[in-house]
Design a protein around this motif. Structure first.
Motif, PDB file in Angstrom:
ATOM      1  N   GLY A  30       0.737  -1.220   0.036  1.00  0.00           N
ATOM      2  CA  GLY A  30      -0.045  -0.057  -0.082  1.00  0.00           C
ATOM      3  C   GLY A  30       0.791   1.182   0.125  1.00  0.00           C
ATOM      4  N   ARG A  31       0.371   2.378  -0.804  1.00  0.00           N
ATOM      5  CA  ARG A  31       1.082   3.431  -0.797  1.00  0.00           C
ATOM      6  C   ARG A  31       0.484   4.650   0.133  1.00  0.00           C
ATOM      7  NH1 ARG A  31       1.089   6.103  -6.437  1.00  0.00           N
ATOM      8  NH2 ARG A  31       2.776   7.521  -5.420  1.00  0.00           N
ATOM      9  N   SER A 101      -0.276  -4.437  -9.532  1.00  0.00           N
ATOM     10  CA  SER A 101      -0.474  -3.296  -8.803  1.00  0.00           C
ATOM     11  C   SER A 101      -2.125  -2.598  -9.113  1.00  0.00           C
ATOM     12  CB  SER A 101       0.629  -2.352  -8.889  1.00  0.00           C
ATOM     13  OG  SER A 101       0.794  -1.719 -10.332  1.00  0.00           O
ATOM     14  N   SER A 102      -2.183  -2.353 -10.347  1.00  0.00           N
ATOM     15  CA  SER A 102      -3.363  -1.814 -10.876  1.00  0.00           C
ATOM     16  C   SER A 102      -4.527  -2.651 -10.939  1.00  0.00           C
ATOM     17  CB  SER A 102      -3.356  -1.386 -12.350  1.00  0.00           C
ATOM     18  OG  SER A 102      -3.281  -2.602 -13.198  1.00  0.00           O
ATOM     19  N   TYR A 108      -9.554  -3.614  -4.574  1.00  0.00           N
ATOM     20  CA  TYR A 108      -9.176  -2.926  -3.167  1.00  0.00           C
ATOM     21  C   TYR A 108     -10.597  -1.891  -2.915  1.00  0.00           C
ATOM     22  CZ  TYR A 108      -7.759  -1.376   1.344  1.00  0.00           C
ATOM     23  OH  TYR A 108      -7.819  -0.849   2.653  1.00  0.00           O
ATOM     24  N   GLN A 109     -10.643  -1.039  -4.024  1.00  0.00           N
ATOM     25  CA  GLN A 109     -11.691  -0.033  -4.295  1.00  0.00           C
ATOM     26  C   GLN A 109     -13.002  -0.822  -4.132  1.00  0.00           C
ATOM     27  OE1 GLN A 109     -10.676   3.414  -6.437  1.00  0.00           O
ATOM     28  NE2 GLN A 109      -8.489   3.078  -6.338  1.00  0.00           N
ATOM     29  N   TYR A 110     -13.118  -1.712  -5.056  1.00  0.00           N
ATOM     30  CA  TYR A 110     -14.300  -2.308  -5.221  1.00  0.00           C
ATOM     31  C   TYR A 110     -14.782  -2.945  -3.724  1.00  0.00           C
ATOM     32  CZ  TYR A 110     -17.722  -6.056  -6.528  1.00  0.00           C
ATOM     33  OH  TYR A 110     -18.944  -6.786  -6.526  1.00  0.00           O
ATOM     34  N   TYR A 111     -14.037  -3.830  -3.219  1.00  0.00           N
ATOM     35  CA  TYR A 111     -14.495  -4.602  -1.825  1.00  0.00           C
ATOM     36  C   TYR A 111     -14.420  -3.553  -0.623  1.00  0.00           C
ATOM     37  CZ  TYR A 111     -14.144  -9.081  -4.134  1.00  0.00           C
ATOM     38  OH  TYR A 111     -14.473 -10.167  -4.974  1.00  0.00           O
ATOM     39  N   TRP A 112     -13.876  -2.400  -0.766  1.00  0.00           N
ATOM     40  CA  TRP A 112     -14.030  -1.414   0.185  1.00  0.00           C
ATOM     41  C   TRP A 112     -15.211  -1.008   0.373  1.00  0.00           C
ATOM     42  CZ3 TRP A 112     -10.766   0.852   3.958  1.00  0.00           C
ATOM     43  CH2 TRP A 112     -11.400   1.997   4.511  1.00  0.00           C
ATOM     44  N   SER A 122     -12.743   8.993  -0.334  1.00  0.00           N
ATOM     45  CA  SER A 122     -12.425  10.322  -0.691  1.00  0.00           C
ATOM     46  C   SER A 122     -11.568  10.240  -1.903  1.00  0.00           C
ATOM     47  CB  SER A 122     -12.023  11.272   0.346  1.00  0.00           C
ATOM     48  OG  SER A 122     -11.903  12.616  -0.032  1.00  0.00           O
ATOM     49  N   VAL A 123     -11.875  11.155  -2.908  1.00  0.00           N
ATOM     50  CA  VAL A 123     -10.891  11.241  -4.105  1.00  0.00           C
ATOM     51  C   VAL A 123      -9.669  11.823  -3.431  1.00  0.00           C
ATOM     52  CG1 VAL A 123     -11.424  13.692  -4.620  1.00  0.00           C
ATOM     53  CG2 VAL A 123     -10.705  12.127  -6.326  1.00  0.00           C
ATOM     54  N   GLU A 124      -9.480  12.488  -2.350  1.00  0.00           N
ATOM     55  CA  GLU A 124      -8.313  13.212  -1.796  1.00  0.00           C
ATOM     56  C   GLU A 124      -7.407  12.075  -1.274  1.00  0.00           C
ATOM     57  OE1 GLU A 124     -11.317  14.680  -1.240  1.00  0.00           O
ATOM     58  OE2 GLU A 124     -11.001  16.485  -2.491  1.00  0.00           O
ATOM     59  N   ARG A 125      -7.974  10.846  -0.940  1.00  0.00           N
ATOM     60  CA  ARG A 125      -7.417   9.785  -0.098  1.00  0.00           C
ATOM     61  C   ARG A 125      -7.643   8.382  -0.606  1.00  0.00           C
ATOM     62  NH1 ARG A 125      -2.735  10.341   2.202  1.00  0.00           N
ATOM     63  NH2 ARG A 125      -3.503  12.182   3.324  1.00  0.00           N
ATOM     64  N   LEU A 126      -7.277   8.108  -2.001  1.00  0.00           N
ATOM     65  CA  LEU A 126      -7.805   6.927  -2.510  1.00  0.00           C
ATOM     66  C   LEU A 126      -6.428   5.768  -2.161  1.00  0.00           C
ATOM     67  CD1 LEU A 126      -9.151   7.743  -5.914  1.00  0.00           C
ATOM     68  CD2 LEU A 126     -10.652   7.164  -3.777  1.00  0.00           C
ATOM     69  N   PRO A 127      -6.989   4.499  -2.125  1.00  0.00           N
ATOM     70  CA  PRO A 127      -5.990   3.407  -1.804  1.00  0.00           C
ATOM     71  C   PRO A 127      -5.306   2.948  -3.050  1.00  0.00           C
ATOM     72  CG  PRO A 127      -8.368   2.452  -1.955  1.00  0.00           C
ATOM     73  CD  PRO A 127      -8.428   4.167  -2.048  1.00  0.00           C
ATOM     74  N   THR A 128      -4.152   2.954  -3.178  1.00  0.00           N
ATOM     75  CA  THR A 128      -3.313   2.854  -4.423  1.00  0.00           C
ATOM     76  C   THR A 128      -2.340   1.705  -3.848  1.00  0.00           C
ATOM     77  OG1 THR A 128      -1.948   4.687  -4.382  1.00  0.00           O
ATOM     78  CG2 THR A 128      -4.053   4.411  -5.725  1.00  0.00           C
ATOM     79  N   PHE A 129      -1.815   0.945  -4.700  1.00  0.00           N
ATOM     80  CA  PHE A 129      -0.666  -0.108  -4.412  1.00  0.00           C
ATOM     81  C   PHE A 129       0.417  -0.190  -5.404  1.00  0.00           C
ATOM     82  CE2 PHE A 129      -4.454  -1.446  -2.288  1.00  0.00           C
ATOM     83  CZ  PHE A 129      -4.027  -1.961  -1.150  1.00  0.00           C
TER      84      PHE A 129
END
Length: 270
Positions: A30-31, A101-102, A108-112, A122-129
């Motif tokens: 996770g970044r 990674s993509s 992750y965003q789907y299951y979140w 929030s678009v200001e804090r999205l989960p990326t890897f």
């Protein structure tokens, strides 16, 4: 694609082809997840729902890429072991790491949204890897890699369990808790948890202490995996992937340090 005078720019592209006949492990991380977990108020020291999102994402990615034989993860990272003779994306490193990674970020965003319906992202804090791909030349080194990750899981979880109990229940500041744990070993932390908070660390959930393992269980269908698929045609490889896609994926929370785990699942490295 039509040729043009601008096509020369393709000569600047460089591909790193991972060595053949070696084990590929792709680890995603996770970044900025320290800030991410704070922003979405993760439960400390372990948030079972946050771990559920990680595990569902890893399982979904494993289902979508049948070349993955095993996955191990804890906290905000996961490691994926590919078939030794896997030729996914012709073993091009950039393709592999971007796909993983993509793909993991998307799952992750789907299951979140399913696990945390009341905590919209929030678009200001999205989960990326991000991801890295490493090749290992032998079975023993692959085993030691996963042992390393599980030992790291244990060390981190024991520290975090001690730290957050000192902060939440012991009402210490983070700096005070850090100072109190400085120089302690595992036995010290176990004693602290039991004496000050009545917590027997051995009774903590196995998922927290050992992480999560997913394996593609082909023990009853070993005929699916040839002894060597080096000379398989593209059509045969696709048929193999189609069969592997149907194999059951089991979730475990167990010791992968002892040789017993690997002896019972020898197909993982073949």
């Amino acid at each position: 694609m039509a040729n043009s005078r601008f096509e020369y720019v393709r000569t600047f592209e460089r591909e790193n082809i991972l060595l053949p006949q070696t084990h590929i492990i792709i680890r995603i991380d996770g970044r900025g997840f320290h800030k991410f977990s704070s922003a979405y108020e993760f439960q400390k020291p372990n948030d079972p729902n946050a771990l559920k999102v990680m595990n569902l994402s890893a399982q979904a990615l494993m289902k979508s890429i049948p070349d993955v034989m095993m996955a191990y993860g804890d906290s905000d990272e996961y490691s994926f072991l590919l078939r030794k003779n896997c030729d996914l994306f012709e073993r091009r490193e950039f393709k592999l790491i971007t796909a993983f990674s993509s793909g993991f970020s998307a799952y992750y965003q789907y299951y979140w949204n399913i696990v945390f319906p009341n905590k919209p992202l929030s678009v200001e804090r999205l989960p990326t890897f991000d991801a890295r791909a490493v090749v290992y030349p032998s079975d023993s080194i692959v085993k030691d890699y996963f042992r390393w990750r599980q030992v790291d899981c244990h060390i981190n979880n024991l520290y975090n369990t001690s730290f957050w109990n000192l902060v939440i229940k012991g009402h210490l500041s983070p700096q005070e808790a850090e100072n109190k744990l400085m120089g302690t070993v595992s036995s010290d932390k176990n004693e602290l948890l039991f004496k000050e908070f009545g917590i027997n660390y051995n009774d903590e959930p196995e998922m927290y202490k050992k992480g999560t393992v997913f394996i593609r269980d082909v023990r009853d269908t070993l005929d699916l995996v040839p002894n060597s698929d080096v000379n398989l045609s593209k059509r045969q490889v696709e048929r193999l992937r189609g069969k592997l896609r149907k194999v059951t994926i089991n979730e475990l929370h167990c010791d992968i340090i002892k040789e017993e785990f690997w002896n019972k699942r020898a197909w993982l490295l073949k």
